[in-house]
Design a protein around this motif. Structure first.
Motif, PDB file in Angstrom:
ATOM      1  N   LYS A 271       0.941  -1.455   0.337  1.00 26.59           N
ATOM      2  CA  LYS A 271       0.004  -0.004  -0.526  1.00 26.59           C
ATOM      3  C   LYS A 271       0.942   0.700   0.131  1.00 26.59           C
ATOM      4  N   ASN A 272       0.295   2.359  -0.800  1.00 31.47           N
ATOM      5  CA  ASN A 272       0.644   3.833  -0.285  1.00 31.47           C
ATOM      6  C   ASN A 272       0.626   4.391   1.031  1.00 31.47           C
ATOM      7  N   VAL A 273       1.131   4.897   1.717  1.00 32.12           N
ATOM      8  CA  VAL A 273       1.948   5.492   3.320  1.00 32.12           C
ATOM      9  C   VAL A 273       1.568   6.540   3.246  1.00 32.12           C
ATOM     10  N   LEU A 274       0.535   6.619   3.922  1.00 36.71           N
ATOM     11  CA  LEU A 274       0.942   8.653   4.161  1.00 36.71           C
ATOM     12  C   LEU A 274       1.094   8.381   6.078  1.00 36.71           C
ATOM     13  N   CYS A 275       2.218   8.675   6.208  1.00 41.73           N
ATOM     14  CA  CYS A 275       2.307   8.892   7.714  1.00 41.73           C
ATOM     15  C   CYS A 275       2.679   9.430   8.899  1.00 41.73           C
ATOM     16  N   GLU A 276       1.731  10.396  10.121  1.00 42.26           N
ATOM     17  CA  GLU A 276       1.789  11.028   9.951  1.00 42.26           C
ATOM     18  C   GLU A 276       3.321  11.426  11.393  1.00 42.26           C
ATOM     19  N   LYS A 277       3.414  12.374  11.381  1.00 42.40           N
ATOM     20  CA  LYS A 277       4.492  12.852  12.259  1.00 42.40           C
ATOM     21  C   LYS A 277       4.404  13.042  13.614  1.00 42.40           C
TER      22      LYS A 277
ATOM     23  N   ALA B 106      13.337   2.121   3.273  1.00 44.55           N
ATOM     24  CA  ALA B 106      14.067   1.466   2.569  1.00 44.55           C
ATOM     25  C   ALA B 106      12.377  -0.108   1.885  1.00 44.55           C
ATOM     26  N   LYS B 107      11.863  -0.418   2.432  1.00 44.82           N
ATOM     27  CA  LYS B 107      10.709  -0.861   2.552  1.00 44.82           C
ATOM     28  C   LYS B 107       9.431  -0.204   1.069  1.00 44.82           C
ATOM     29  N   ALA B 108       9.255   0.896   1.728  1.00 41.79           N
ATOM     30  CA  ALA B 108       8.448   1.602   0.625  1.00 41.79           C
ATOM     31  C   ALA B 108       9.854   1.748  -1.595  1.00 41.79           C
ATOM     32  N   LYS B 109      10.852   1.970  -0.865  1.00 38.27           N
ATOM     33  CA  LYS B 109      11.873   1.717  -2.247  1.00 38.27           C
ATOM     34  C   LYS B 109      11.283   0.443  -3.037  1.00 38.27           C
ATOM     35  N   GLU B 110      11.250  -1.042  -2.022  1.00 34.31           N
ATOM     36  CA  GLU B 110      11.526  -2.043  -2.199  1.00 34.31           C
ATOM     37  C   GLU B 110       9.973  -2.613  -2.712  1.00 34.31           C
ATOM     38  N   LYS B 111       9.091  -2.243  -2.244  1.00 37.90           N
ATOM     39  CA  LYS B 111       7.423  -2.144  -3.074  1.00 37.90           C
ATOM     40  C   LYS B 111       7.578  -1.578  -3.939  1.00 37.90           C
ATOM     41  N   GLY B 112       7.687  -0.352  -4.630  1.00 35.05           N
ATOM     42  CA  GLY B 112       7.514   0.045  -5.550  1.00 35.05           C
ATOM     43  C   GLY B 112       6.131   1.748  -5.002  1.00 35.05           C
ATOM     44  N   VAL B 113       6.251   1.599  -4.110  1.00 37.62           N
ATOM     45  CA  VAL B 113       4.942   2.636  -3.624  1.00 37.62           C
ATOM     46  C   VAL B 113       5.802   4.004  -3.065  1.00 37.62           C
ATOM     47  N   PHE B 114       4.445   4.451  -3.215  1.00 37.13           N
ATOM     48  CA  PHE B 114       4.883   5.675  -2.483  1.00 37.13           C
ATOM     49  C   PHE B 114       4.179   5.993  -1.090  1.00 37.13           C
ATOM     50  N   PHE B 115       5.320   7.163  -0.866  1.00 29.50           N
ATOM     51  CA  PHE B 115       5.110   7.235   1.208  1.00 29.50           C
ATOM     52  C   PHE B 115       5.812   8.868   1.706  1.00 29.50           C
ATOM     53  N   MET B 116       5.312   9.020   2.827  1.00 33.39           N
ATOM     54  CA  MET B 116       5.788  10.813   2.678  1.00 33.39           C
ATOM     55  C   MET B 116       5.107  10.608   3.853  1.00 33.39           C
ATOM     56  N   GLU B 117       5.561  10.974   4.438  1.00 30.17           N
ATOM     57  CA  GLU B 117       5.814  12.050   6.666  1.00 30.17           C
ATOM     58  C   GLU B 117       4.896  13.148   5.987  1.00 30.17           C
ATOM     59  N   ALA B 118       3.852  13.092   6.930  1.00 32.72           N
ATOM     60  CA  ALA B 118       2.727  13.919   6.951  1.00 32.72           C
ATOM     61  C   ALA B 118       2.368  15.325   8.027  1.00 32.72           C
TER      62      ALA B 118
ATOM     63  N   GLU C  54      -1.758  18.472   2.090  1.00 33.23           N
ATOM     64  CA  GLU C  54      -0.822  17.761   2.094  1.00 33.23           C
ATOM     65  C   GLU C  54      -1.588  16.363   1.152  1.00 33.23           C
ATOM     66  N   ALA C  55      -2.850  16.123   1.697  1.00 36.37           N
ATOM     67  CA  ALA C  55      -3.412  14.908   0.763  1.00 36.37           C
ATOM     68  C   ALA C  55      -3.216  15.690  -1.192  1.00 36.37           C
ATOM     69  N   ASP C  56      -4.121  16.651  -0.968  1.00 32.31           N
ATOM     70  CA  ASP C  56      -3.449  16.913  -2.088  1.00 32.31           C
ATOM     71  C   ASP C  56      -2.563  16.748  -2.863  1.00 32.31           C
ATOM     72  N   GLU C  57      -1.228  16.706  -1.680  1.00 32.93           N
ATOM     73  CA  GLU C  57       0.373  16.537  -2.940  1.00 32.93           C
ATOM     74  C   GLU C  57       0.318  14.991  -3.015  1.00 32.93           C
ATOM     75  N   CYS C  58      -0.515  14.400  -1.725  1.00 35.73           N
ATOM     76  CA  CYS C  58      -0.282  12.492  -2.058  1.00 35.73           C
ATOM     77  C   CYS C  58      -0.962  11.996  -3.395  1.00 35.73           C
ATOM     78  N   ALA C  59      -2.148  12.959  -3.321  1.00 34.78           N
ATOM     79  CA  ALA C  59      -2.960  12.821  -4.695  1.00 34.78           C
ATOM     80  C   ALA C  59      -2.116  12.713  -6.315  1.00 34.78           C
ATOM     81  N   ARG C  60      -2.062  14.067  -5.986  1.00 36.74           N
ATOM     82  CA  ARG C  60      -0.944  14.619  -6.912  1.00 36.74           C
ATOM     83  C   ARG C  60       0.000  13.345  -7.418  1.00 36.74           C
ATOM     84  N   CYS C  61       1.007  13.081  -6.446  1.00 39.86           N
ATOM     85  CA  CYS C  61       2.045  12.155  -6.348  1.00 39.86           C
ATOM     86  C   CYS C  61       1.593  10.624  -6.946  1.00 39.86           C
TER      87      CYS C  61
ATOM     88  N   SER D   2       7.468  13.055  -2.397  1.00 36.91           N
ATOM     89  CA  SER D   2       7.346  14.526  -2.742  1.00 36.91           C
ATOM     90  C   SER D   2       8.657  14.670  -2.684  1.00 36.91           C
ATOM     91  N   ASP D   3       8.473  16.319  -4.028  1.00 45.24           N
ATOM     92  CA  ASP D   3       9.695  16.994  -3.435  1.00 45.24           C
ATOM     93  C   ASP D   3       9.250  17.710  -2.582  1.00 45.24           C
TER      94      ASP D   3
END
Length: 404
Positions: A104-110, A124-136, A343-350, A358-359
């Motif tokens: 799953k793609n993940v947005l994780c709280e700070k 490393a796990k996000a890279k391995e799985k090829g999914v989006f990952f970002m700190e919220a 931040e949700a919009d940023e996830c959607a665009r990514c 995210s840049d």
């Protein structure tokens, strides 16, 4: 004819207050913030212990979603595009890994994790799985924050040499015997990675990093991470209650000071209109450059105004410009709109654009912030239990199953 908006289906992990605020922002009409290219739906919500609790949460936010009584069920739902991890930061590593392992793609709280090593394992796990990952870190995606970063990069206040940032609340009890929170509260409980730094100080560090680290020239291969000098006072529980961090960037000739406390307040509570106005005039953040400074006003996690002060020189008059940046509200949904939707919009665009990070807040920067907090906690002598500091994933961890 315009293309229909890209729709993201969210799975919500946990049912606490921050999850409720985030979900209300997801359901806020994007048009209220002039967004028409992305939209959000809530596909599923999970409690770690009870589907009934998840169902009550769904009813409370007036959503149409599937309730689950375990996090494992949530991350197995094929209709969930991205999981929002809204659990205490003590649980983030195990909970986010559960979702990443499921692809799953993940947005994780700070704060993203409790330790930097945990953050590195998640990346490393996000890279391995090829999914989006970002700190919220929702503040990073406010138009106000983006504008300030742009002004710094454009040199509008010259070379920035110093940023000071504070987020503090006076939580002293009236009887002088401690803090108003019970010792079991997440803010002071070491079992939940409690303390001023990981809950409040992360916001102060956000401003230090986005003004002194993130804006370093993109041409440089490796951005300069700061040298750290920290001091902490510890509460009776062992968590920090008063923390100051100096971040020194010697190559860039700049210094950031991030402070957080449960003993004193960024904005003191005072009586009387004149006194209140005087207190409110003190900026929570000062970004100081060779040609002036930018001041941001409390609260730093949800700022709605800033000022740009240009310095008088031999050829120019100084100036002060105050800029208001109100957060849009949805009049159709009881004035919902808190600021987390950006931040949700940023996830959607990514997700729409096939980006894995995210840049606006890349993986390397989240790790760098965690490394600063690691070092500050080490220097302050704060230690947390092995259950929440391990960087070994366990799907059956009580942090994932709720069997604590």
């Amino acid at each position: 004819m315009a293309s229909p908006p890209y729709t993201v289906r969210w799975g919500i992990m946990a049912t606490g207050g921050i999850a409720e605020t985030f979900c209300k922002d997801l359901l806020t009409d994007p048009a209220t913030r002039d967004v028409r290219d992305v939209r959000h739906e809530i596909a599923a919500v999970s409690s770690s212990t009870s589907a009934d609790r998840a169902a009550a949460f769904i009813k409370k936010i007036n959503a149409s979603a599937r309730p689950y009584g375990s996090y494992a069920e949530l991350v197995s739902d094929a209709d969930v595009d991205i999981v929002y991890v809204a659990t205490p930061h003590s649980h983030h590593f195990q909970n986010a890994m559960l979702a990443l392992e499921a692809g799953k793609n993940v947005l994780c709280e700070k704060a993203l994790t409790v330790t930097a090593s945990q953050a590195k394992v998640l990346v490393a796990k996000a890279k391995e799985k090829g999914v989006f990952f970002m700190e919220a870190v929702w503040t990073r995606f406010f138009p106000l924050s983006i504008k300030i970063r742009e002004m710094i990069s454009a040199g509008e206040i010259g070379t920035v040499y110093r940023t000071t940032a504070d987020l503090s609340f006076n939580e002293n009890s009236d009887d002088g015997k401690g803090i108003t929170y019970p010792d079991s509260h997440r803010m002071v409980n070491p079992d939940l990675a409690g303390g001023a730094l990981l809950d409040l100080g992360v916001y102060a560090l956000t401003w230090v990093f986005q003004t002194l680290y993130h804006v370093q020239p993109p041409s440089s291969q490796d951005k300069e991470a700061p040298r750290v000098l920290a001091a902490m006072n510890k509460y009776r529980t062992g968590a920090d209650d008063n923390t100051s961090i100096i971040c020194h960037f010697p190559q860039n000739n700049s210094i950031g000071v991030a402070t957080s406390s449960l003993r004193v307040a960024t904005l003191p509570k005072v009586g009387g209109t004149a006194s209140a106005a005087a207190a409110a005039a003190a900026p929570a953040i000062r970004i100081q450059g060779s040609k002036g400074e930018i001041q941001v006003f409390h609260p730093v996690y949800r700022p709605v105004s800033y000022s740009v002060i240009k310095t008088t020189t031999s050829t120019t008059e100084g100036s002060v410009e105050v800029v208001d940046c109100p957060i849009p509200r949805d009049p159709q949904r009881d004035s919902w709109g808190h600021g987390m939707f950006w931040e949700a919009d940023e996830c959607a665009r990514c997700l729409r654009d096939g980006k894995k990070e995210s840049d606006g807040l890349p993986w390397s920067e989240s790790i760098a912030v965690m490394e600063v907090m690691d070092e500050a906690l080490r220097q302050g002598g704060v230690q947390y239990p092995a259950l929440i500091t391990t960087d070994v994933y366990d799907a059956q961890s009580p942090l994932n199953t709720g069997n604590q």
